[in-house]
Design a protein around this motif. Structure first.
Motif, PDB file in Angstrom:
ATOM      1  N   UNK A  21     -21.703   8.666  -8.435  1.00  0.00           N
ATOM      2  CA  UNK A  21     -20.299   8.534  -8.821  1.00  0.00           C
ATOM      3  C   UNK A  21     -19.394   9.096  -7.741  1.00  0.00           C
ATOM      4  N   UNK A  22     -18.217   8.560  -7.663  1.00  0.00           N
ATOM      5  CA  UNK A  22     -17.274   8.988  -6.643  1.00  0.00           C
ATOM      6  C   UNK A  22     -16.231   9.935  -7.201  1.00  0.00           C
ATOM      7  N   UNK A  23     -15.110  10.016  -6.515  1.00  0.00           N
ATOM      8  CA  UNK A  23     -14.027  10.915  -6.913  1.00  0.00           C
ATOM      9  C   UNK A  23     -12.698  10.203  -6.718  1.00  0.00           C
ATOM     10  N   UNK A  24     -11.649  10.779  -7.319  1.00  0.00           N
ATOM     11  CA  UNK A  24     -10.286  10.289  -7.137  1.00  0.00           C
ATOM     12  C   UNK A  24      -9.400  11.486  -6.786  1.00  0.00           C
ATOM     13  N   UNK A  25      -8.509  11.273  -5.847  1.00  0.00           N
ATOM     14  CA  UNK A  25      -7.586  12.325  -5.409  1.00  0.00           C
ATOM     15  C   UNK A  25      -6.153  11.842  -5.605  1.00  0.00           C
ATOM     16  N   UNK A  26      -5.248  12.807  -5.779  1.00  0.00           N
ATOM     17  CA  UNK A  26      -3.842  12.454  -5.954  1.00  0.00           C
ATOM     18  C   UNK A  26      -2.950  13.507  -5.330  1.00  0.00           C
ATOM     19  N   UNK A  27      -1.723  13.092  -5.056  1.00  0.00           N
ATOM     20  CA  UNK A  27      -0.701  13.995  -4.520  1.00  0.00           C
ATOM     21  C   UNK A  27       0.644  13.625  -5.133  1.00  0.00           C
ATOM     22  N   UNK A  28       1.542  14.600  -5.180  1.00  0.00           N
ATOM     23  CA  UNK A  28       2.929  14.331  -5.547  1.00  0.00           C
ATOM     24  C   UNK A  28       3.241  14.323  -7.020  1.00  0.00           C
ATOM     25  N   UNK A  29       2.416  14.967  -7.854  1.00  0.00           N
ATOM     26  CA  UNK A  29       2.672  14.971  -9.296  1.00  0.00           C
ATOM     27  C   UNK A  29       3.504  16.188  -9.677  1.00  0.00           C
ATOM     28  N   UNK A  30       4.584  15.982 -10.455  1.00  0.00           N
ATOM     29  CA  UNK A  30       5.422  17.101 -10.890  1.00  0.00           C
ATOM     30  C   UNK A  30       5.471  17.261 -12.407  1.00  0.00           C
ATOM     31  N   UNK A  31       4.609  16.519 -13.112  1.00  0.00           N
ATOM     32  CA  UNK A  31       4.559  16.611 -14.562  1.00  0.00           C
ATOM     33  C   UNK A  31       5.286  15.510 -15.280  1.00  0.00           C
ATOM     34  N   UNK A  32       6.168  14.777 -14.558  1.00  0.00           N
ATOM     35  CA  UNK A  32       6.938  13.707 -15.190  1.00  0.00           C
ATOM     36  C   UNK A  32       6.899  12.399 -14.407  1.00  0.00           C
ATOM     37  N   UNK A  33       6.714  12.468 -13.100  1.00  0.00           N
ATOM     38  CA  UNK A  33       6.829  11.276 -12.259  1.00  0.00           C
ATOM     39  C   UNK A  33       5.518  10.501 -12.170  1.00  0.00           C
ATOM     40  N   UNK A  34       4.978  10.096 -13.304  1.00  0.00           N
ATOM     41  CA  UNK A  34       3.670   9.442 -13.359  1.00  0.00           C
ATOM     42  C   UNK A  34       3.611   8.195 -12.486  1.00  0.00           C
ATOM     43  N   UNK A  35       4.701   7.436 -12.442  1.00  0.00           N
ATOM     44  CA  UNK A  35       4.675   6.165 -11.722  1.00  0.00           C
ATOM     45  C   UNK A  35       4.784   6.338 -10.212  1.00  0.00           C
ATOM     46  N   UNK A  36       5.046   7.564  -9.734  1.00  0.00           N
ATOM     47  CA  UNK A  36       5.250   7.782  -8.297  1.00  0.00           C
ATOM     48  C   UNK A  36       4.097   8.518  -7.624  1.00  0.00           C
ATOM     49  N   UNK A  37       3.063   8.879  -8.389  1.00  0.00           N
ATOM     50  CA  UNK A  37       1.943   9.643  -7.826  1.00  0.00           C
ATOM     51  C   UNK A  37       1.119   8.749  -6.894  1.00  0.00           C
ATOM     52  N   UNK A  38       0.614   9.325  -5.786  1.00  0.00           N
ATOM     53  CA  UNK A  38      -0.215   8.596  -4.836  1.00  0.00           C
ATOM     54  C   UNK A  38      -1.690   8.908  -5.092  1.00  0.00           C
ATOM     55  N   UNK A  39      -2.523   7.835  -5.134  1.00  0.00           N
ATOM     56  CA  UNK A  39      -3.942   7.991  -5.440  1.00  0.00           C
ATOM     57  C   UNK A  39      -4.805   7.447  -4.309  1.00  0.00           C
ATOM     58  N   UNK A  40      -5.973   8.076  -4.124  1.00  0.00           N
ATOM     59  CA  UNK A  40      -7.022   7.561  -3.248  1.00  0.00           C
ATOM     60  C   UNK A  40      -8.366   7.769  -3.937  1.00  0.00           C
ATOM     61  N   UNK A  41      -9.319   6.884  -3.651  1.00  0.00           N
ATOM     62  CA  UNK A  41     -10.657   7.005  -4.229  1.00  0.00           C
ATOM     63  C   UNK A  41     -11.684   7.092  -3.108  1.00  0.00           C
ATOM     64  N   UNK A  42     -12.769   7.826  -3.379  1.00  0.00           N
ATOM     65  CA  UNK A  42     -13.816   7.976  -2.352  1.00  0.00           C
ATOM     66  C   UNK A  42     -14.667   6.715  -2.232  1.00  0.00           C
ATOM     67  N   UNK A  43     -14.754   5.935  -3.325  1.00  0.00           N
ATOM     68  CA  UNK A  43     -15.506   4.683  -3.294  1.00  0.00           C
ATOM     69  C   UNK A  43     -14.536   3.510  -3.209  1.00  0.00           C
ATOM     70  N   UNK A  44     -14.999   2.437  -2.596  1.00  0.00           N
ATOM     71  CA  UNK A  44     -14.181   1.236  -2.516  1.00  0.00           C
ATOM     72  C   UNK A  44     -14.511   0.322  -3.685  1.00  0.00           C
ATOM     73  N   UNK A  45     -13.551   0.127  -4.570  1.00  0.00           N
ATOM     74  CA  UNK A  45     -13.759  -0.769  -5.698  1.00  0.00           C
ATOM     75  C   UNK A  45     -13.546  -2.231  -5.319  1.00  0.00           C
ATOM     76  N   UNK A  46     -13.336  -2.475  -4.024  1.00  0.00           N
ATOM     77  CA  UNK A  46     -13.321  -3.840  -3.514  1.00  0.00           C
ATOM     78  C   UNK A  46     -14.706  -4.256  -3.027  1.00  0.00           C
ATOM     79  N   UNK A  47     -15.660  -3.338  -3.063  1.00  0.00           N
ATOM     80  CA  UNK A  47     -17.031  -3.588  -2.619  1.00  0.00           C
ATOM     81  C   UNK A  47     -17.849  -4.090  -3.811  1.00  0.00           C
ATOM     82  N   UNK A  48     -18.333  -5.321  -3.722  1.00  0.00           N
ATOM     83  CA  UNK A  48     -19.094  -5.902  -4.832  1.00  0.00           C
ATOM     84  C   UNK A  48     -20.448  -5.236  -5.041  1.00  0.00           C
ATOM     85  N   UNK A  49     -20.907  -4.427  -4.081  1.00  0.00           N
ATOM     86  CA  UNK A  49     -22.136  -3.665  -4.281  1.00  0.00           C
ATOM     87  C   UNK A  49     -21.883  -2.441  -5.147  1.00  0.00           C
ATOM     88  N   UNK A  50     -20.625  -2.034  -5.273  1.00  0.00           N
ATOM     89  CA  UNK A  50     -20.264  -0.864  -6.086  1.00  0.00           C
ATOM     90  C   UNK A  50     -19.668  -1.303  -7.426  1.00  0.00           C
TER      91      UNK A  50
END
Length: 957
Positions: free
Chosen positions: A432-461
């Motif tokens: 299993x992989x991980x997910x990271x985020x930055x820029x959360x202040x408790x209310x700005x849910x739609x503005x948070x930036x996310x990255x994942x360690x695995x590529x969900x564009x990879x059909x092997x994953x």
């Protein structure tokens, strides 16, 4: 008829005839003048033909001015050309009217009048009640292409002969009457559009084609009108983000300061969770989709009108509309602050975090199981509406017979598929992989930036599989879901009436009539879970193809494919039957018999001449419904055999007396004061009237039978309404109006638990409470719609619509249309009585109510040039959307301002005369669609639709 009344009728019915009468009177005066007076020299009168924007405005003003009721109107600027591409957009520019954009397409689709939800509007076509394609009665205006309509009238006050009226308003869509035209007319339109411009995602394209033809034959005793329209559209990509209602969950360090954070909702929360020390909040999760729509529609309109003499007229009209809509959703979703620590989704830890004001502003969550969504929602609909109207003048009577039918059928489909990492049968987190985020202040849910360690564009994953065990785990694998709803609504109507002059004091003429309407609406569905072919509950297979897409606003790439046609090749289907699904299968029948009287008024009151009408309707309703009764205690599975449902039928009859009054006082100087009072009603949504119910023993606390369902014995919404309006006209060229209204809602339909005896629906095998005061009792609580308490809604409306050459000749060709409404309501409804998305308050406001609605249109038209800039604004409101289970759901929507631009030029002479070119831009400020949960600062869903550019060519014969 008094002389004063004759003059008023003349001006009201035909300003042209009135003008001719003035000229004739002037001629008569000239003949009696002394002989020595010089004869006036013959003058050549110039004929002015009004076209385009001004024609539409003047026709609408003439309709408003001549009406005995308080109405708003829009009229086609030319044949086959309402002011906007859709009916909803056009009428939303009128005073007190607002539209809600469809969350999937961004187009205006439903209409609220005077702060009330669309279901409170009556919808007519050529004066006849129309069927609808949804669970409610609200008519979807997308089914009525604007190119096939000549005008739209919105009745804000009813009269005795207006059948099918609504509590908020009655919206009458009207097609052309060919004998109203003096000569043959024809027009051809072609338009090309680009959508989603500047949305930050892929753009869409589309075409609209229409043909209109009007002609008269047999010495203008036969008239024919035909209209055809077709459009195809591939929508722009819509990048969306949903924060699951904007909620957070507490986390705490697993050890000392700086140690990993663990969720506090698990079976063994860390010490910090129990003491409350060091608790911090993390967002619960998100769903981010990129949506792309496709739509096609074909429409046909035909009218045959025969008027062999002045005493008889027969008109047959036919309206047909067939469409197909599809919506592809590709995205990513998954829990961050919330997981179930199961074989499918093992619990993770948060590391590398920063905390600010009790919120994890950034961090990395291990054991993240992302779910890639490839869903498809679509449907086919068809509308067929016809009517045959006959009028016969027989001595002192004018007799009318009208027969009609409106039928809508919609077949929908919803495919949901999931891809990701399969469950592994144990609680390890290997791979299993991980997910990271930055820029959360408790209310700005739609503005948070996310990255994942695995590529969900990879059909092997990312493989097609049951990622999270949502249907109960390995015993009931679910790698997808399919639902196939079917809705059919049919209305048959017949009307007979007679009108004659009367001498009943101020009642100078009267119409007596009866209208009989039979309506039946059926809703059915088939649903089931999809699982990968084979016997492995954790089975997985590769995603077909090689396409990838962006997951909404996150910027993350995911695998993409079209799931249609995959049943049988990739998936097997396990048909699902449970109480919730059976509750979606129902039928409702109504027979409504309306006897009515409408008396035309003419007289003087306190020295003021008036006209108007007084009316009375006696409305008898016989309603019934069939559905399913489900004893949930005996519902041991989700198949027809393990969850049996028994057919149940209920109904009731009732009668309403609806008086109405419209009085219009002539103040002189083209000024009118209008007063209206009426008792009005709107019938309950048919989904609320279903006979279905389900129940079981509630073991929480004191044992008692509890259930939920519909209520076939609902009474309608009822209200008393008063309107007062002042209008100042400038001929038919412009007007100013100020209006106030008050509606006293006698009741409002909401869902509440009520004491209910389930005995008629129980059997010997039905479990009953075994302990407590309800032991062995069939009396319990049923959560169902009831007629609860109402309240009031009131407001003010102001409008001005004038050409600016009134101010100065330098402004000839310029004009302005401005209106504003301010509406308030005392109605506060219990949140528990409605399906409301993520609302933490006990009370909610009236659905559909925007306190402030403003519309502005500034235009220039001269020498063939037409330029118009328009803005429509509505403040925050409680709107309605469909949830993932095809159920209606209320949601708070932020206020918005939409700016549109239109440019066109029509050649005035030469061989190009009749040809016009058009350029149009919609949503030029790129206004976003935003939803929130109670606190408008906490946005839970944000959609940027982008701008729409439209280029067209029109040729008129």
């Amino acid at each position: 008829m008094t002389k004063a009344r004759q003059t008023r009728e003349l001006f009201r019915l035909s300003p042209v005839v009135a003008g001719c009468t003035v000229l004739m009177m002037a001629g008569a005066h000239a003949q009696t003048a002394p002989a020595q007076q010089p004869q006036a020299q013959p003058q050549t009168l110039e004929t002015v033909t009004v076209t385009g924007i001004r024609k539409g405005i003047e026709d609408a003003i003439s309709a408003k001015k001549g009406s005995d009721s308080i109405i708003e109107a829009i009229s086609a600027e030319d044949i086959g050309k309402l002011p906007d591409a859709s009916v909803a957009e056009s009428v939303s520019r009128l005073p007190g009217v607002a539209s809600q954009r469809n969350k999937s397409t961004g187009k205006a689709s439903s209409v609220s009048v005077r702060g009330m939800s669309p279901d409170f509007n009556g919808a007519l076509l050529n004066g006849r009640e129309q069927a609808s394609s949804g669970d409610s009665r609200g008519v979807e205006f997308d089914l009525y292409p604007s190119e096939l309509l000549a005008s739209v009238l919105i009745y804000k006050s009813p009269d005795g002969a207006l059948v099918g009226q609504g509590l908020a308003s009655t919206i009458d869509l009207q097609t052309v009457r060919p004998l109203n035209f003096s000569s043959r007319q024809a027009a051809v339109n072609y338009r090309k559009q680009r959508t989603g411009v500047a949305s930050g995602a892929g753009e869409g394209t589309g075409t609209r084609k229409s043909v209109s033809y009007i002609d008269q034959f047999a010495d203008k005793t036969i008239g024919v009108a035909v209209g055809l329209v077709k459009f195809d559209e591939k929508g722009a990509d819509q990048q969306k983000f949903n924060s699951w209602g904007g909620w957070t969950l507490p986390f705490a360090p697993s050890g000392g300061a700086g140690s990993p954070l663990l969720a506090c909702d698990g079976p063994t929360p860390p010490a910090g969770c129990t003491t409350g020390v060091n608790k911090v909040n993390v967002m619960g999760g998100f769903t981010a989709d990129t949506e792309n729509s496709t739509a096609t529609r074909e429409g046909r309109m035909a009218t045959l009108q025969w008027k062999p003499n002045k005493d008889f007229e027969s008109t047959f009209d036919y309206f047909y509309s067939k469409g197909r809509f599809g919506l592809k959703k590709t995205g990513l979703e998954g829990a961050i602050g919330d997981d179930d620590n199961s074989a499918y989704d093992p619990r993770g830890q948060i590391t590398n975090y920063t905390i600010a004001n009790g919120v994890v502003a950034s961090g990395t969550l291990s054991n993240y199981k992302g779910v890639v969504r490839n869903h498809f929602e679509g449907g086919d609909d068809s509308l067929k509406s016809w009517g045959w109207n006959n009028k016969l003048k027989l001595k002192d009577w004018t007799l009318l017979a009208d027969i009609s039918q409106s039928k809508v059928v919609r077949d929908s489909s919803r495919y949901e598929t999931t891809a990701g990492q399969p469950g592994n049968g144990n609680k390890s987190a290997a791979g299993l992989g991980s997910i990271s985020w930055t820029g959360f202040n408790g209310q700005n849910f739609t503005d948070v930036k996310y990255t994942t360690s695995l590529s969900y564009a990879d059909r092997a994953i990312a493989k097609l599989t049951d990622v999270d065990g949502w249907s109960g785990g390995e015993g009931s694998p679910q790698a997808g879901y399919v639902a196939l709803p079917h809705v059919q609504d049919k209305i048959d109507s017949f009307r007979l009436s007679g009108k004659t002059d009367l001498g009943w004091g101020p009642i100078v003429s009267g119409e007596f009539g009866i209208n009989v309407t039979n309506r039946e609406k059926i809703r059915q569905t088939q649903e089931g879970r999809l699982f990968i072919k084979g016997t492995d509950p954790y089975g997985a297979t590769a995603v077909p193809g090689s396409d990838v897409a962006i997951a909404g606003t996150t910027g993350l790439q995911v695998v993409s494919w079209d799931p249609r046609g995959s049943l049988g090749s990739i998936y097997d289907l396990a048909k699902k039957v449970d109480s919730d699904i059976l509750n979606k299968d129902w039928s409702v029948k109504e027979k409504v018999t309306t006897g009515y009287f409408k008396g035309d008024l003419d007289g003087d009151l306190g020295g003021l001449p008036y006209r108007g009408n007084v009316g009375l309707q006696m409305v008898h309703t016989d309603q019934s419904s069939t559905g399913f009764n489900v004893d949930r205690a005996n519902c041991t599975g989700n198949t027809a055999a393990t969850c049996p449902g028994a057919t149940v039928a209920q109904g009731k009859t009732y009668t309403d007396i609806l008086p109405s009054l419209n009085m219009n006082f002539d103040l002189g100087g083209d000024q009118v004061m209008r007063f209206a009072a009426a008792k009005v009603l709107s019938r309950a949504n048919m989904n609320d009237m279903r006979a279905s119910l389900g129940y079981t023993v509630n073991n929480t606390g004191v044992q008692i039978l509890t259930g939920d369902g519909g209520n076939p014995k609902l009474n309608p919404f009822r209200a008393k309404a008063i309107d007062l309006s002042y209008e100042k006209y400038f001929g038919n060229k412009g007007y100013f109006s100020a209006a106030g209204f008050y509606k006293k809602l006698d009741s409002y339909i909401l869902r509440v638990p009520t004491v209910f005896d389930f005995k008629p629906y129980t059997s010997a095998a039905t479990p009953l409470p075994t302990t407590g005061p309800n032991k062995g009792s069939t009396v319990g609580l049923l959560n169902q719609p009831i007629n609860g308490e109402g309240g009031n809604i009131h407001g003010m409306e102001f409008a001005i619509n004038v050409p600016l050459n009134f101010v100065s000749s330098w402004l000839d060709g310029f004009g302005i249309m401005l209106n504003h409404s301010d509406t308030s309501s005392s109605v506060e409804l219990p949140t528990s009585g409605f399906s409301v998305e993520n609302v933490g308050t006990v009370k909610i406001p009236m659905p559909g109510l925007s306190k402030k609605v403003t519309n502005l249109r500034f235009y220039y038209e001269k020498a063939g040039f037409q330029i118009a800039v328009a803005q429509r604004h509505r403040s925050d409101f409680l709107g309605e959307v469909s949830d993932f289970q095809d159920n209606r759901q209320l949601t708070f929507i932020k206020g918005e301002s939409i700016v549109d631009l239109q440019l066109s030029y029509e050649f005035q002479s030469g061989w190009l005369k009749g040809l016009s070119l058009l350029a149009q831009g919609n949503n030029m400020t790129n206004s976003e669609f935003q939803r929130y949960n109670t606190d408008r600062n906490v946005v839970t869903d944000k959609i940027k639709y982008g701008k729409t550019y439209l280029f067209g060519i029109n040729y008129k014969l």
